[in-house]
Design a protein around this motif. Structure first.
Motif, PDB file in Angstrom:
ATOM      1  N   PRO A   1     -44.790 -46.685   1.220  1.00 19.05           N
ATOM      2  CA  PRO A   1     -43.915 -46.253   0.126  1.00 19.05           C
ATOM      3  C   PRO A   1     -44.716 -45.764  -1.078  1.00 19.05           C
ATOM      4  O   PRO A   1     -45.876 -46.145  -1.254  1.00 19.05           O
ATOM      5  N   THR A   2     -44.104 -44.906  -1.875  1.00 18.94           N
ATOM      6  CA  THR A   2     -44.729 -44.503  -3.132  1.00 18.94           C
ATOM      7  C   THR A   2     -44.214 -45.423  -4.228  1.00 18.94           C
ATOM      8  O   THR A   2     -43.036 -45.779  -4.256  1.00 18.94           O
ATOM      9  N   LYS A   3     -45.114 -45.829  -5.102  1.00 16.04           N
ATOM     10  CA  LYS A   3     -44.769 -46.733  -6.200  1.00 16.04           C
ATOM     11  C   LYS A   3     -45.382 -46.204  -7.486  1.00 16.04           C
ATOM     12  O   LYS A   3     -46.473 -45.634  -7.485  1.00 16.04           O
ATOM     13  N   THR A   4     -44.672 -46.418  -8.571  1.00 18.39           N
ATOM     14  CA  THR A   4     -45.213 -46.093  -9.892  1.00 18.39           C
ATOM     15  C   THR A   4     -45.803 -47.369 -10.490  1.00 18.39           C
ATOM     16  O   THR A   4     -45.546 -48.477 -10.005  1.00 18.39           O
ATOM     17  N   LEU A   5     -46.577 -47.212 -11.543  1.00 18.36           N
ATOM     18  CA  LEU A   5     -47.151 -48.385 -12.200  1.00 18.36           C
ATOM     19  C   LEU A   5     -46.064 -49.282 -12.779  1.00 18.36           C
ATOM     20  O   LEU A   5     -46.201 -50.502 -12.799  1.00 18.36           O
ATOM     21  N   ASN A   6     -44.961 -48.676 -13.223  1.00 22.32           N
ATOM     22  CA  ASN A   6     -43.848 -49.458 -13.738  1.00 22.32           C
ATOM     23  C   ASN A   6     -43.269 -50.361 -12.643  1.00 22.32           C
ATOM     24  O   ASN A   6     -42.955 -51.525 -12.875  1.00 22.32           O
TER      25      ASN A   6
ATOM     26  N   GLY B   1     -50.952 -50.650   1.174  1.00 20.66           N
ATOM     27  CA  GLY B   1     -49.531 -50.942   1.264  1.00 20.66           C
ATOM     28  C   GLY B   1     -48.634 -50.012   0.480  1.00 20.66           C
ATOM     29  O   GLY B   1     -47.419 -50.102   0.570  1.00 20.66           O
ATOM     30  N   ALA B   2     -49.222 -49.111  -0.294  1.00 21.59           N
ATOM     31  CA  ALA B   2     -48.413 -48.160  -1.072  1.00 21.59           C
ATOM     32  C   ALA B   2     -49.288 -47.016  -1.542  1.00 21.59           C
ATOM     33  O   ALA B   2     -50.509 -47.140  -1.603  1.00 21.59           O
ATOM     34  N   GLN B   3     -48.642 -45.898  -1.849  1.00 17.48           N
ATOM     35  CA  GLN B   3     -49.310 -44.789  -2.512  1.00 17.48           C
ATOM     36  C   GLN B   3     -48.834 -44.794  -3.955  1.00 17.48           C
ATOM     37  O   GLN B   3     -47.631 -44.819  -4.197  1.00 17.48           O
ATOM     38  N   LEU B   4     -49.778 -44.776  -4.867  1.00  7.65           N
ATOM     39  CA  LEU B   4     -49.415 -44.854  -6.278  1.00  7.65           C
ATOM     40  C   LEU B   4     -49.257 -43.456  -6.861  1.00  7.65           C
ATOM     41  O   LEU B   4     -50.093 -42.589  -6.665  1.00  7.65           O
ATOM     42  N   VAL B   5     -48.144 -43.255  -7.558  1.00  8.35           N
ATOM     43  CA  VAL B   5     -47.835 -41.962  -8.167  1.00  8.35           C
ATOM     44  C   VAL B   5     -47.462 -42.172  -9.628  1.00  8.35           C
ATOM     45  O   VAL B   5     -47.105 -43.269 -10.046  1.00  8.35           O
ATOM     46  N   ASP B   6     -47.534 -41.082 -10.391  1.00  4.79           N
ATOM     47  CA  ASP B   6     -47.115 -41.155 -11.792  1.00  4.79           C
ATOM     48  C   ASP B   6     -45.617 -40.848 -11.878  1.00  4.79           C
ATOM     49  O   ASP B   6     -44.930 -40.740 -10.864  1.00  4.79           O
TER      50      ASP B   6
ATOM     51  N   GLN C   1     -44.253 -37.974  -9.811  1.00  5.82           N
ATOM     52  CA  GLN C   1     -44.557 -38.080  -8.376  1.00  5.82           C
ATOM     53  C   GLN C   1     -45.885 -37.444  -7.959  1.00  5.82           C
ATOM     54  O   GLN C   1     -46.064 -37.085  -6.804  1.00  5.82           O
ATOM     55  N   GLN C   2     -46.821 -37.306  -8.912  1.00  3.31           N
ATOM     56  CA  GLN C   2     -48.163 -36.827  -8.592  1.00  3.31           C
ATOM     57  C   GLN C   2     -49.063 -38.029  -8.313  1.00  3.31           C
ATOM     58  O   GLN C   2     -48.867 -39.096  -8.905  1.00  3.31           O
ATOM     59  N   PRO C   3     -50.052 -37.872  -7.412  1.00  2.00           N
ATOM     60  CA  PRO C   3     -50.954 -39.005  -7.132  1.00  2.00           C
ATOM     61  C   PRO C   3     -51.606 -39.516  -8.409  1.00  2.00           C
ATOM     62  O   PRO C   3     -52.009 -38.743  -9.277  1.00  2.00           O
ATOM     63  N   LEU C   4     -51.692 -40.825  -8.508  1.00  2.95           N
ATOM     64  CA  LEU C   4     -52.209 -41.477  -9.709  1.00  2.95           C
ATOM     65  C   LEU C   4     -53.733 -41.381  -9.743  1.00  2.95           C
ATOM     66  O   LEU C   4     -54.390 -41.523  -8.711  1.00  2.95           O
TER      67      LEU C   4
ATOM     68  N   LEU D   1     -55.082 -46.031 -13.098  1.00  2.00           N
ATOM     69  CA  LEU D   1     -54.930 -47.324 -12.426  1.00  2.00           C
ATOM     70  C   LEU D   1     -55.810 -48.378 -13.091  1.00  2.00           C
ATOM     71  O   LEU D   1     -55.364 -49.506 -13.319  1.00  2.00           O
ATOM     72  N   SER D   2     -57.049 -48.035 -13.430  1.00  2.00           N
ATOM     73  CA  SER D   2     -57.944 -48.982 -14.100  1.00  2.00           C
ATOM     74  C   SER D   2     -57.385 -49.420 -15.448  1.00  2.00           C
ATOM     75  O   SER D   2     -57.442 -50.602 -15.793  1.00  2.00           O
ATOM     76  N   LEU D   3     -56.825 -48.455 -16.207  1.00  2.00           N
ATOM     77  CA  LEU D   3     -56.228 -48.800 -17.503  1.00  2.00           C
ATOM     78  C   LEU D   3     -55.032 -49.728 -17.324  1.00  2.00           C
ATOM     79  O   LEU D   3     -54.837 -50.673 -18.090  1.00  2.00           O
TER      80      LEU D   3
END
Length: 145
Positions: free
Chosen positions: A18-23, A96-101, A104-107, A112-114
């Motif tokens: 699944p794609t997930k945002t930082l939120n 387990g996930a793809q992180l996006v902003d 929906q662009q790759p993070l 991610l570090s911030l």
């Protein structure tokens, strides 16, 4: 029955993870799942290094590199690439996930570090004590007589 938008090109990895945002990551519960140590007993290196796996209640894992520095009065745990300068390498692995902003662009690794430094680590205030508690630090620290 599942329907797919045929106007979009799908990758198998997009369907399986699944794609997930930082939120969305911030709304999950996180815990320390695993601690690994890399230490060469034959070397004279003062630093102890390893990896830590943080896992969410939705089975998403973040693997972080860490190091322990002896400040003379305490052993300080630092996360490489988050609390130290990153050297052209990815020091955080996501499973387990793809992180996006939000669009929906790759993070980016920097975003991610911030987020880890500003959001995730404050959610786990005891993480450094937990890492040290899982290690037998007497094996790595010498005290003068």
């Amino acid at each position: 029955m599942q329907f797919f938008d045929l106007s979009r090109q799908f990758k198998l990895s997009d369907i399986l993870s699944p794609t997930k945002t930082l939120n969305e990551l911030g709304q999950q519960e996180w815990f320390l799942a695993k601690v690994r140590v890399e230490h060469d007993c034959l070397s004279d290196s003062e630093q102890l290094e390893g990896q830590v796996v943080l896992q969410s209640n939705e089975n998403i894992q973040l693997e972080l590199e860490w190091l322990i520095q002896d400040t003379g009065f305490e052993l300080q745990v630092l996360f490489k690439g988050v609390e130290t300068a990153a050297e052209q390498e990815t020091l955080v692995m996501v499973k387990g996930a793809q992180l996006v902003d939000d669009v929906q662009q790759p993070l980016s690794a920097q975003a991610l570090s911030l987020w880890i430094d500003g959001t995730l680590l404050p959610m786990l205030p005891q993480i450094r004590k937990e890492i040290k508690a899982r290690l037998n630090l007497w094996d790595y620290v010498e005290y003068g007589a």
